[in-house]
Design an enzyme around this catalytic site. Sequence first.
Site, mmCIF file in Angstrom:
data_model
loop_
_atom_site.group_PDB
_atom_site.id
_atom_site.type_symbol
_atom_site.label_atom_id
_atom_site.label_comp_id
_atom_site.label_asym_id
_atom_site.label_seq_id
_atom_site.Cartn_x
_atom_site.Cartn_y
_atom_site.Cartn_z
ATOM 1 N N SER A 173 -10.463 -0.585 3.608
ATOM 2 C CA SER A 173 -9.680 -0.861 4.821
ATOM 3 C C SER A 173 -9.124 0.446 5.388
ATOM 4 C CB SER A 173 -8.486 -1.750 4.496
ATOM 5 O OG SER A 173 -8.899 -2.945 3.918
ATOM 6 N N GLU A 190 -4.068 3.050 6.855
ATOM 7 C CA GLU A 190 -3.865 3.009 5.410
ATOM 8 C C GLU A 190 -4.431 4.308 4.817
ATOM 9 O OE1 GLU A 190 -5.415 -0.543 3.327
ATOM 10 O OE2 GLU A 190 -5.841 0.795 1.662
ATOM 11 N N ARG A 195 0.814 -1.220 0.000
ATOM 12 C CA ARG A 195 0.000 0.000 0.000
ATOM 13 C C ARG A 195 0.855 1.282 0.000
ATOM 14 N NH1 ARG A 195 -3.047 -3.594 -0.685
ATOM 15 N NH2 ARG A 195 -5.190 -3.760 0.089
HETATM 16 N N1 EPU Z 1 -11.466 -11.015 9.626
HETATM 17 C C1 EPU Z 1 -12.058 -10.853 10.883
HETATM 18 N N2 EPU Z 1 -13.152 -10.044 10.968
HETATM 19 C C2 EPU Z 1 -13.679 -9.407 9.889
HETATM 20 C C3 EPU Z 1 -13.092 -9.575 8.632
HETATM 21 C C4 EPU Z 1 -11.978 -10.377 8.519
HETATM 22 O O1 EPU Z 1 -11.606 -11.419 11.868
HETATM 23 O O2 EPU Z 1 -14.657 -8.671 10.070
HETATM 24 C C5 EPU Z 1 -10.241 -11.844 9.541
HETATM 25 C C6 EPU Z 1 -10.504 -13.233 8.997
HETATM 26 O O3 EPU Z 1 -9.676 -14.127 9.685
HETATM 27 C C7 EPU Z 1 -10.013 -13.142 7.556
HETATM 28 C C8 EPU Z 1 -8.879 -12.145 7.682
HETATM 29 O O4 EPU Z 1 -9.320 -11.222 8.696
HETATM 30 O O5 EPU Z 1 -9.542 -14.359 7.085
HETATM 31 C C9 EPU Z 1 -8.566 -11.397 6.412
HETATM 32 O O6 EPU Z 1 -9.760 -10.729 5.971
HETATM 33 P P1 EPU Z 1 -9.963 -10.357 4.421
HETATM 34 O O7 EPU Z 1 -9.766 -11.549 3.579
HETATM 35 O O8 EPU Z 1 -11.238 -9.623 4.293
HETATM 36 O O9 EPU Z 1 -8.743 -9.413 4.076
HETATM 37 P P2 EPU Z 1 -8.105 -8.176 4.853
HETATM 38 O O10 EPU Z 1 -6.700 -8.550 5.137
HETATM 39 O O11 EPU Z 1 -8.932 -7.699 5.959
HETATM 40 C C10 EPU Z 1 -7.134 -7.148 2.659
HETATM 41 C C11 EPU Z 1 -7.040 -5.777 2.061
HETATM 42 C C12 EPU Z 1 -8.349 -5.429 1.353
HETATM 43 C C13 EPU Z 1 -8.616 -6.490 0.281
HETATM 44 C C14 EPU Z 1 -8.706 -7.850 0.972
HETATM 45 C C15 EPU Z 1 -8.908 -8.981 -0.016
HETATM 46 C C16 EPU Z 1 -5.528 -4.559 3.543
HETATM 47 C C17 EPU Z 1 -5.405 -3.504 4.593
HETATM 48 N N3 EPU Z 1 -6.766 -4.795 3.106
HETATM 49 O O12 EPU Z 1 -8.111 -7.078 3.692
HETATM 50 O O13 EPU Z 1 -8.149 -4.186 0.708
HETATM 51 O O14 EPU Z 1 -9.830 -6.235 -0.403
HETATM 52 O O15 EPU Z 1 -7.471 -8.102 1.669
HETATM 53 O O16 EPU Z 1 -7.714 -9.224 -0.669
HETATM 54 O O17 EPU Z 1 -4.526 -5.132 3.140
HETATM 55 C C18 EPU Z 1 -8.422 -1.852 0.963
HETATM 56 O O18 EPU Z 1 -7.187 -1.787 0.965
HETATM 57 O O19 EPU Z 1 -9.151 -0.833 1.101
HETATM 58 C C19 EPU Z 1 -9.043 -3.155 0.885
HETATM 59 C C20 EPU Z 1 -10.360 -3.322 0.976
#
Ligand code: EPU
Length: 341
Positions: free
Chosen positions: A240, A337, A164
């Site tokens: 995010s 972010e 990012r």
């Molecule tokens: N999880 C929770 N609670 C929640 C949601 C998720 O505990 O409400 C945990 C779960 O264990 C899940 C893990 O968090 O497996 C990861 O969640 P998710 O797959 O939704 O991915 P993320 O790491 O939260 C990142 C990016 C997103 C992108 C998704 C999908 C960052 C900061 N965010 O989110 O990017 O869409 O992966 O690849 O790296 C953005 O940058 O604005 C964004 C939406």
Amino acid sequence: MRIQANYSLKQYNTFKIDIKAKYFVEIEKQSDIVVLRSDLQLSSLPWIIIGGASNLLFNTDLEKVVVTCRFKKIKIVKEDDDNVWISVGAGLGWHELVEYSIENNLWGLENLAYIPGTVGAAPVQNIGAYGAEARDVITRVQTLNLFTGEREVFRNSDCQFDYRSSIFKTDYKNKLLVHRVTFHLKKGHAGKANLYYSQLKEALTKYKKQELTPKIIFDTVIELRKKKLPDVKKYGNAGSFFKNPIISADYFKKFANKFSDAPYHKTINGEYKIPAAWLIESTGWKGKRFNKNTGVSQLHALVLVNYGDATGKEINQLANQIQEDVDHKFGIHLEREVICI
Ligand code: EPU
């Protein structure tokens, strides 16, 4: 070029914060910058750049010149039997570009479907989702110097891409306006699906008898995102709000001992990435309101929401409170972010 004074940016930021810019300038050609710089009034103010403002949180009215880029053309710059290189104007909506690639059966952007914002913001922020990042497909970034109007070209390796982040978000912040971005995409027969992200792979199992196409991945990613992220058209948000924190192997040992159910991902450097969403949810914030106007989405704990007429200050207070609670419970600092202005 269009210049507007005391202009509300409510429609120009996905958080839908109602603040005013002293001047809002939409640049349409390279020479616009020189013309604007010759105006003493404009030149004496600080300038900031916004794309779709899908990653910004405005706090107060801006005594600044807010510059945005309106170049939108897509040009094919080179192609061979298997590859296409396209140069795209920074003002085009990111999702419009992804749609263009899908209509032309090209691989490379399908995992990045349905991300709000503009093409120009993609290299700045090195946007990423579902195991793909903008840096995987960007070959060149053309910029315009906001002081002189001069053009500068960066190759992928010059951009200092990181999670990012890039040189345009750090050293050249508000100095270089992204003008055009060149992407290297693969033609239908020559590419293949990126199934690195397990949730995407699982969601695609229903297609297991079919050959995967960019369109199938694109549709599946949109479905996943719609389930997990609140619609920016309904509720102001910036995706995010925090980055996923990375902790050392030493600290991870202590952390995992105490919180054995925490999900994690080991990085190539032997450190550990912990989902910020899990940390936030574990402090009880998911789906919770902070006050009448703000809260944490019930769909995803990493998304802060403007439920009404929230101010940037209210969202900031909520973010500070979450950071404090996560710090207190886990000894882990959540880095934002979203950029607060
Ligand atoms: N999880 C929770 N609670 C929640 C949601 C998720 O505990 O409400 C945990 C779960 O264990 C899940 C893990 O968090 O497996 C990861 O969640 P998710 O797959 O939704 O991915 P993320 O790491 O939260 C990142 C990016 C997103 C992108 C998704 C999908 C960052 C900061 N965010 O989110 O990017 O869409 O992966 O690849 O790296 C953005 O940058 O604005 C964004 C939406």
